[in-house]
Every structure is written in structure tokens, then in C-alpha cells.
Design an enzyme around this catalytic site. Structure first.
Site, PDB file in Angstrom:
ATOM      1  N   GLY A  39       8.530 -36.634  37.426  1.00 11.06           N
ATOM      2  CA  GLY A  39       9.205 -36.597  36.136  1.00 11.06           C
ATOM      3  C   GLY A  39      10.107 -37.797  35.934  1.00 11.06           C
ATOM      4  N   THR A  40      11.324 -37.528  35.473  1.00 10.43           N
ATOM      5  CA  THR A  40      12.284 -38.586  35.202  1.00 10.43           C
ATOM      6  C   THR A  40      13.220 -38.744  36.384  1.00 10.43           C
ATOM      7  OG1 THR A  40      12.216 -38.014  32.858  1.00 10.43           O
ATOM      8  CG2 THR A  40      14.024 -39.414  33.570  1.00 10.43           C
ATOM      9  N   PHE A  41      13.482 -39.977  36.756  1.00  8.57           N
ATOM     10  CA  PHE A  41      14.377 -40.240  37.879  1.00  8.57           C
ATOM     11  C   PHE A  41      15.761 -39.645  37.638  1.00  8.57           C
ATOM     12  CE2 PHE A  41      11.709 -42.648  40.476  1.00  8.57           C
ATOM     13  CZ  PHE A  41      12.412 -43.187  41.550  1.00  8.57           C
ATOM     14  N   THR A  44      17.397 -32.842  37.728  1.00  8.64           N
ATOM     15  CA  THR A  44      17.907 -31.932  36.701  1.00  8.64           C
ATOM     16  C   THR A  44      19.319 -32.283  36.272  1.00  8.64           C
ATOM     17  OG1 THR A  44      16.506 -30.086  37.404  1.00  8.64           O
ATOM     18  CG2 THR A  44      18.534 -29.535  36.231  1.00  8.64           C
ATOM     19  N   CYS A  45      20.218 -32.494  37.239  1.00  6.15           N
ATOM     20  CA  CYS A  45      21.632 -32.698  36.921  1.00  6.15           C
ATOM     21  C   CYS A  45      21.831 -33.840  35.947  1.00  6.15           C
ATOM     22  CB  CYS A  45      22.427 -32.937  38.199  1.00  6.15           C
ATOM     23  SG  CYS A  45      24.148 -33.377  37.909  1.00  6.15           S
ATOM     24  N   HIS A 443      56.799 -28.851  37.127  1.00  8.18           N
ATOM     25  CA  HIS A 443      57.178 -28.012  35.987  1.00  8.18           C
ATOM     26  C   HIS A 443      57.312 -28.904  34.758  1.00  8.18           C
ATOM     27  CE1 HIS A 443      59.100 -24.836  33.677  1.00  8.18           C
ATOM     28  NE2 HIS A 443      60.013 -25.718  33.305  1.00  8.18           N
TER      29      HIS A 443
END
Length: 459
Positions: A39-41, A44-45, A443
Site C-alpha cells: 500500500g502506501t508507505f 495506518t498511523c 498553581h
């Protein structure tokens, strides 16, 4: 192109260019390496997951903040959402260039020991792969082939377009209405994205509770918030068809829902089932994950696996950590390093944002701990007042006997950032009885939510 009868042999073969693409390092420059990516290099991420979705989430955060600003005494509104402009910014100007650049680098003169193959890989024998017309063998093989969306019926065979996370962000135009099927990470992030950008969102989930795998208090509160924001239906789709303009989904109780488009986000499946693993003697667990030992080794000597295809945690930061372990093990077989699966955190970039690490309260009790629990509201600290927050909580679960933190669960602004100090506390076994007063807490900054939660634990 090599003949199918002439195998090409490599010292190392890597299948997948998500986290697997980070394995080649200067220490491996003397090795011949094959990288296979159908697929694409980038995996998924980079391309369809963590990174682009969070870029959309941030745009939705900004739009939603404008719509909700009245409670702060600010009159603001969103004039328009430039969907095509968002797509251009996220993909054409950033993601696509990184993916293309990554592939060009691996194919270029900078890495002369690496050969890139761009077809699907499947095993045809022990440590032997067919990739298009090529046959590839390797002394060592790393399977980092990831996972893919699950499309159950009636969605898999529906006569209308059914979108997943892999294409929903590249729609040619923003839908005015959207049905989202699912109640997990991906579903709730996209529900926030599209609602935030102005789409009417309808969620369909099998159970009454959304994000039901989370701690009970967090899941219950989030479900209440989501039901106020989205149209939520409990049930299962039985038929999906066109209504002439968009889609029409029929639920098992007879309810009929209509929208411009539908997104199915009901989980992901490891990609090992597409690779004929048995031909190389690689075993698979009952849930579809490749079976690996503590060090990432499969049941075939010389074949390793990491990331979604084998890991119990489908998370990019876990895949990266597993990649570092496997890389070390390839270089140092005499000093194997175990897969790092302790204190694994996760975050859900919906609204409110959610982050979690460790055991839920129920899990801790089931494991026999005598627990002390504190739920701290964001709205009870000064910065929470500034935000007029009424939904955020920090829930801590600790062991009374040792003082150790067993679990942390945060829902609210910047949850994914706030939880990091608690991940550190768990990783280093810090005693919660001294944690709060052994350091300063600025704070009135938001970490005071965590400080007060720690101080609220009863010993």
C-alpha cells in the site's frame, strides 16, 4: 524483474512500512534488506490513523470551542468549515508528502542495501515469500503487516458506499449528516470530528454504553455526555440501502435511520490471515493475531512479528516499542529483550478527551487488591473554574498495602498530557502516599487535578 523460479535472498525481509520501516538502522547497513509494502508507505498511523485523525480532531476542537464559548462570556460562532481546505492541509500539504518522501528515501541512493517491493506478500514455504512475480527468501523475516477495518454484514455487501477510517477523511465533500456504527475509539473520535465541524451525527452501537471497555465511572459519564451531543441508538443494523440521496439503515428494532453517508467503525482485524502463514509454520492465535513469544519470535525460527498483526495492544506507541525490541533482538540474539507491555497507556481524542493506564477499579478488585479510589472533578480546581468545566474527572485506583498506583483514568481537557506523570509513577513504582507532597505542582495549572486526586486517596 526476476523470474518466479529464481528466488532473491536477503539477510532481512521486513513486511510493512509502519513501525517496521524504522528497523533499518546504521547497525544494519552491512545487511541486504528487502522492504515489502503493498500500500502506501508509512502504515495506518501516518496515512489513515493516528496522525491525520488528530489533525481533524484539532480543527473540530477549535470549532466546538467557538460554539461553546458563551459560557465564558464570549460571543463567537463558526462562519464556515472549509472541508476541502482541511483535506488539503492534512493530506496534500503534509501526510502525502511524508509518505511519498519516505518511499523515495528507501528507494534512493541513501539506502543502497535496501530493495523495495510493492506487491502483496504471502508465504509459499518456510521463510519464503511470493511478492507479485518475485520470490523472496530471508535469513530473518519481520512481519509488521498491521491490521484493517472489520466490515460485518450488512455493511460488507451493501449496495451503497460504506466508509471506514481509511477513506472517510478524504470524502470529496463534508456530509451534512452521518451515521457512525460503533462505540469504540475510532467511532467516538470521528463522532467528535464530524459533529464539531457541523455534521449531524447519529451513532449506532450494540450496547447501551459507549467505550464500555473503560473504567465504569468514565464510560458511564462519557455515555451520558455523548447522548446529549449525538443521536445515539442502541441496536444492530440489519439492512443498508440507498434512499436516493444517501443511505438508509434499518436496525433490528425496526428503526430506520437516514443520512448522507455511513461510517463503520466496529473494530480492526490483524492482517496475518491474508499471508498464508501456515506455509512457513507460523501459528496464529484464536483471535487472529500471529502467535509470538515474549521476545517477538513466531513459531517459525527466524521469523518475527510486531505491531497490530501480533500485539495485544493495537496502539502505535506500542508498535514502536515492539519495533525497538525486535530491532535489538535481531542485532543481539545473545541478549534478547522482551516485548515492553507493562503499563501501556492509551488516549481517545474525542470530546471530552480520555486517557487511561493500568487497571480499572473492577479489574483491581477482581485481582484481589484492597484498593483505595479517588475521583477528582476538574471543576473543583482553579483552572477548571477558568474553563467552566463540568464533566472532567481524574480517577485513581491504588493499592492500600503498597501505596502503588494500579490505574489512572482521566476524562477532560488535555487528558492525554495529564496522564503522563501517572504513567511515570507506575513505571517507576512511586509510592502514592508521598507522591503529591514530594514535588511542586504549579498553581493554578491543570495538573492540580492530579495532585488533588492523589491527596484524596485514603490510606
Amino acid at each position: 524483474m526476476a523470474s518466479m523460479t529464481t528466488p532473491q535472498h536477503f539477510d532481512l525481509v521486513i513486511i510493512g512500512t509502519g513501525s517496521g520501516n524504522s528497523i533499518p538502522s546504521p547497525d544494519l547497513d552491512d545487511k541486504s534488506i528487502a522492504i515489502i509494502e503493498k500500500g502506501t508507505f508509512g502504515g495506518t498511523c501516518l496515512n489513515v490513523g493516528c496522525i491525520p485523525t488528530k489533525m481533524y480532531v484539532y480543527a473540530a476542537d477549535v470549532a466546538l470551542a467557538a460554539r461553546e464559548s458563551k459560557r465564558l462570556g464570549v460571543s463567537a460562532h463558526v462562519d464556515a468549515v472549509d472541508w476541502n481546505g482541511i483535506v488539503e492541509r492534512v493530506f496534500h500539504n503534509r501526510i502525502d508528502q511524508i509518505a511519498e518522501g519516505g518511499e523515495a528515501y528507501r528507494r534512493g541512493e541513501e539506502t543502497p542495501n535496501i530493495t523495495v517491493f510493492d506487491h502483496h506478500a504471502r508465504f509459499i514455504g518456510p521463510k519464503t515469500l511470493q511478492c507479485g512475480d518475485d520470490i523472496i527468501t530471508g535469513d530473518q523475516i519481520v512481519i509488521a503487516a498491521g491490521s484493517r477495518p472489520i466490515l460485518p454484514e450488512p455493511y460488507a455487501s451493501a449496495p451503497v458506499p460504506v466508509h471506514t477510517n481509511e477513506d472517510i477523511m478524504r470524502l470529496p465533500q463534508q456530509p451534512k449528516s452521518l451515521i457512525i456504527v460503533g462505540g469504540g475509539f475510532i467511532a467516538m473520535e470521528f463522532a467528535h470530528v464530524f459533529d464539531g465541524l457541523g455534521t449531524e451525527v447519529t451513532v449506532v452501537n450494540r450496547s447501551e454504553k459507549l467505550l464500555r471497555f473503560l473504567d465504569e465511572d468514565v464510560s458511564t459519564r462519557f455515555t451520558e455526555i455523548a447522548r446529549e451531543r449525538f443521536n445515539v441508538h442502541t441496536g444492530t443494523g440489519t439492512a443498508l440501502e440507498s434512499d436516493g440521496k444517501g443511505v438508509r439503515l434499518t436496525l433490528d428494532d425496526g428503526t430506520v435511520l437516514a443520512a448522507d453517508a455511513i461510517l463503520v467503525a466496529t473494530g480492526r482485524r490483524p492482517n496475518g490471515d491474508q499471508m498464508d502463514l501456515g506455509a512457513s509454520g507460523i501459528e496464529v492465535r484464536s483471535d487472529g493475531r500471529i502467535k509470538v513469544d515474549d521476545f517477538g519470535r513466531t513459531t517459525c525460527d527466524g521469523v518475527w512479528a510486531l505491531g497490530d498483526v501480533s500485539s495485544p495492544h493495537m496502539l502505535k506507541h506500542v508498535a514502536n516499542a515492539e519495533q525497538r525490541a525486535v530491532q535489538h533482538n535481531l542485532l543481539h540474539p545473545e541478549d534478547l529483550r522482551a516485548m515492553p507491555h507493562d503499563h501501556v497507556p492509551s488516549a481517545i481524542f474525542t470530546h471530552p478527551q480520555i486517557a487511561t493506564v493500568g487497571l480499572t477499579e473492577a479489574q483491581a478488585r477482581e485481582q484481589g487488591y484492597e484498593v483505595t479510589v479517588k475521583i477528582q472533578n476538574f471543576g473543583d480546581v482553579a483552572y477548571g473554574w477558568a474553563m467552566e468545566d463540568s464533566t472532567g474527572i481524574c480517577k485513581l485506583v491504588a493499592d492500600r498495602a503498597s501505596g502503588k498506583l494500579l490505574g489512572a483514568h482521566i476524562m477532560g481537557p488535555q487528558a492525554s498530557t495529564l496522564i503522563q506523570q501517572l504513567i511515570t509513577a507506575m513505571a517507576y513504582g512511586i509510592d502514592m502516599r508521598s507522591f503529591a507532597r514530594s514535588q511542586y505542582w504549579i498553581h493554578p495549572a491543570l495538573p492540580e487535578v492530579v495532585e488533588n486526586a492523589v491527596l484524596g486517596l485514603e490510606w
